[in-house]
Design a protein around this motif. Structure first.
Motif, short mmCIF file in Angstrom:
data_model
loop_
_atom_site.label_atom_id
_atom_site.label_comp_id
_atom_site.label_asym_id
_atom_site.label_seq_id
_atom_site.Cartn_x
_atom_site.Cartn_y
_atom_site.Cartn_z
N GLU A 1 0.86 -1.74 0.12
CA GLU A 1 -0.03 0.37 -0.21
C GLU A 1 0.73 1.10 -0.01
N VAL A 2 1.76 0.93 0.71
CA VAL A 2 3.24 2.63 0.33
C VAL A 2 3.22 2.33 -0.69
N ARG A 3 4.18 1.62 -1.12
CA ARG A 3 5.22 1.49 -2.18
C ARG A 3 4.06 1.93 -3.70
N ASP A 4 2.90 1.46 -3.41
CA ASP A 4 1.95 2.06 -4.60
C ASP A 4 0.94 3.47 -4.33
N CYS A 5 1.56 3.83 -3.16
CA CYS A 5 0.54 5.12 -2.79
C CYS A 5 -0.20 6.36 -3.58
N ARG A 6 -0.88 6.32 -4.27
CA ARG A 6 -1.31 7.64 -5.07
C ARG A 6 -1.48 9.00 -4.10
N ASP A 7 -1.15 9.11 -3.05
CA ASP A 7 -1.40 10.20 -2.67
C ASP A 7 0.31 10.57 -1.92
N ALA A 8 1.26 9.85 -2.27
CA ALA A 8 3.14 10.42 -1.33
C ALA A 8 2.69 11.72 -1.92
N ASP A 9 2.62 11.92 -3.69
CA ASP A 9 3.49 13.18 -3.63
C ASP A 9 2.25 13.81 -2.76
N ASN A 10 1.33 13.97 -3.21
CA ASN A 10 0.90 14.85 -1.20
C ASN A 10 -0.22 13.96 -0.59
N CYS A 11 0.62 14.23 0.21
CA CYS A 11 1.35 13.31 1.05
C CYS A 11 -0.31 13.46 2.04
N THR A 12 -1.49 12.77 2.76
CA THR A 12 -2.70 13.00 3.13
C THR A 12 -2.09 12.53 5.35
N ASN A 13 -1.28 12.07 5.44
CA ASN A 13 -0.75 11.63 7.10
C ASN A 13 -2.16 10.60 6.62
N CYS A 14 -1.77 9.27 6.39
CA CYS A 14 -3.29 8.77 6.85
C CYS A 14 -2.75 7.54 7.80
N GLY A 15 -1.35 7.52 7.93
CA GLY A 15 -0.64 6.74 8.88
C GLY A 15 0.05 6.07 8.84
N LYS A 16 -0.49 5.26 7.75
CA LYS A 16 0.04 3.82 7.24
C LYS A 16 2.23 4.37 7.36
N CYS A 17 2.13 5.48 7.08
CA CYS A 17 3.73 4.88 6.43
C CYS A 17 4.31 5.13 7.88
N SER A 18 3.65 5.96 9.16
CA SER A 18 4.19 5.42 10.20
C SER A 18 4.03 4.61 11.27
N ALA A 19 3.13 3.98 10.61
CA ALA A 19 3.22 2.40 11.20
C ALA A 19 3.78 1.20 10.70
N LEU A 20 4.22 1.67 9.53
CA LEU A 20 4.89 0.56 8.49
C LEU A 20 6.52 1.41 9.27
N LEU A 21 6.59 2.46 9.34
CA LEU A 21 8.13 1.98 10.17
C LEU A 21 8.30 1.96 11.53
N LYS A 22 7.50 1.88 12.52
CA LYS A 22 7.28 0.75 13.77
C LYS A 22 7.22 -0.64 13.47
N THR A 23 6.97 -0.74 12.72
CA THR A 23 7.36 -2.63 12.24
C THR A 23 8.62 -2.46 11.35
N CYS A 24 9.22 -1.83 10.81
CA CYS A 24 10.08 -2.01 10.22
C CYS A 24 11.37 -2.18 10.65
N ALA A 25 11.27 -0.45 11.30
CA ALA A 25 13.10 -0.03 12.12
C ALA A 25 13.04 -1.04 13.50
N ARG A 26 14.42 -1.91 13.36
CA ARG A 26 15.40 -1.83 14.19
C ARG A 26 16.22 -0.97 15.00
N GLU A 27 16.23 -1.27 16.16
CA GLU A 27 17.76 -0.32 17.55
C GLU A 27 19.20 -1.13 16.30
N ARG A 28 19.83 -0.12 16.94
CA ARG A 28 21.22 0.26 16.20
C ARG A 28 22.29 -0.51 17.12
N SER A 29 22.85 -1.79 16.03
CA SER A 29 23.84 -2.08 17.87
C SER A 29 25.17 -1.59 16.93
N ASP A 30 25.42 -1.04 16.45
CA ASP A 30 26.86 -0.34 16.36
C ASP A 30 27.08 0.98 16.96
#
Length: 356
Positions: free
Chosen positions: A312-341
């Motif tokens: 959904e984020v990859r194919d988002c049609r609103d990326a040029d004019n983001c509506t802050n729907c919350g999907k990117c924020s939710a995805l970031l929390k899913t895919c981000a992890r702490e650095r060990s370095d």
């Protein structure tokens, strides 16, 4: 290797010498279509290191290896600014002299990529065998733009801001084939989507300038808007940017003739070549983009691909004019992890991100 041999030969790798070019590419010859390079003495779209005799010998040796292995050569004359000589005999003769040097070394290119319609005109007349490609820095984003200059080019890179949109890539690729043209895209641009600094950066690069200056420091001016933006905590903008995941590349390749990998100024070019040649990468996505980022967190590519939010984020049609729907924020929390370095440090914002 058998799986690689079954994949199309589509990749264009920018010549680099901070790692061994030959060692980095040798395993993936079956995937590499071209190597693009700025010949010694040519101003291109990135600042260039000094051409010592040893460095000159190295580019010649590497390009000869590429040719011996069936990899085509793409000479780039894609500076965004040539100053007062932009439309001149001086520039025409300079381009001519550089191509003759390549020819004398047995390295006359099959392709020539440029941002300059004047250079395209000169090369078309003086070297008609060369396939002229319009640079990605021209931001050609539509069929009508291509029609205006039909006689000046054979190949083009499509506008970078729409690369992720499969319907756009398919439509432009279909148009290219129907009109006898070759279309390319870039896989790993780390730029912000629709960044207003693109033209500014391209002009700096054309004058062999990049990075901060004394005046910049004095006025508190940041050359890189992306860096400033991310330092403010806007990491979601990385997810809504314009790069393509290595694993997603097969979705786009059927519609394009060449896929450009930005490796010329990257600190880890071999990692980029391996990721996109195999369409597989287990690591921090931010580190294979150009510019290369080290965020306070790792953007885990495998976690990202496993999330049902990613398509959904990859194919988002609103990326040029983001509506802050919350999907990117939710995805970031899913895919981000702490650095060990500890590379980016434990900033207050970093701690808040993982706790909130």
């Amino acid at each position: 290797m058998d799986q690689l041999n079954d994949m199309a030969r589509k990749l264009a790798v920018g010549w680099f010498d901070n790692e061994s070019f030959v060692d980095s590419c040798a395993r993936y010859v079956s995937r590499i279509k071209e190597v693009f390079f700025a010949w010694p003495g040519v101003t291109a779209s990135r600042p260039m290191d000094d051409w010592t005799p040893a460095r000159r010998e190295r580019i010649v040796s590497d390009l000869r290896w590429a040719r011996e292995n069936g990899i085509e050569l793409d000479a780039i004359f894609n500076a965004n600014c040539y100053g007062d000589i932009a439309i001149s005999e001086t520039l025409a003769d300079h381009v001519t002299a550089m191509l003759k040097e390549m020819d004398a070394a047995g390295l006359f290119p099959e392709h020539l990529t440029t941002t300059s319609p004047f250079i395209a005109t000169v090369v078309r007349q003086r070297f008609p065998s060369v396939k002229i490609r319009f640079s990605i820095n021209m931001d050609i984003a539509s069929e009508i733009a291509l029609k205006y200059v039909d006689e000046l080019y054979d190949e083009f890179y499509a506008g970078r801001n729409d690369h992720r949109r499969l319907d756009y890539v398919k439509r432009m690729g279909t148009w290219a084939r129907e009109h006898g043209k070759l279309m390319g895209i870039q896989a790993n641009p780390g730029c912000l989507r629709n960044c207003p600094f693109h033209q500014f950066h391209n002009n700096l690069h054309g004058h062999n300038r990049m990075g901060q200056s004394v005046a910049g420091e004095k006025f508190g001016f940041s050359v890189f808007r992306c860096r400033t933006n991310f330092e403010r905590g806007n990491y979601e903008d990385f997810l809504r940017a314009i790069w393509i995941r290595p694993e997603d590349l097969p979705l786009y390749e059927p519609y394009v003739g060449v896929v450009k990998l930005a490796t010329r100024r990257h600190p880890n070019p071999a990692k980029i070549v391996a990721a996109y040649a195999t369409c597989s990468y287990d690591g921090d996505l931010a580190e294979i983009m150009d510019p290369c980022y080290k965020f306070p967190m790792i953007i885990d590519n495998q976690r990202l691909g496993a999330s049902p939010l990613w398509p959904e984020v990859r194919d988002c049609r609103d990326a040029d004019n983001c509506t802050n729907c919350g999907k990117c924020s939710a995805l970031l929390k899913t895919c981000a992890r702490e650095r060990s370095d500890g590379a980016a440090g434990m900033t207050t914002e970093f701690v808040r991100f993982f706790k909130g």
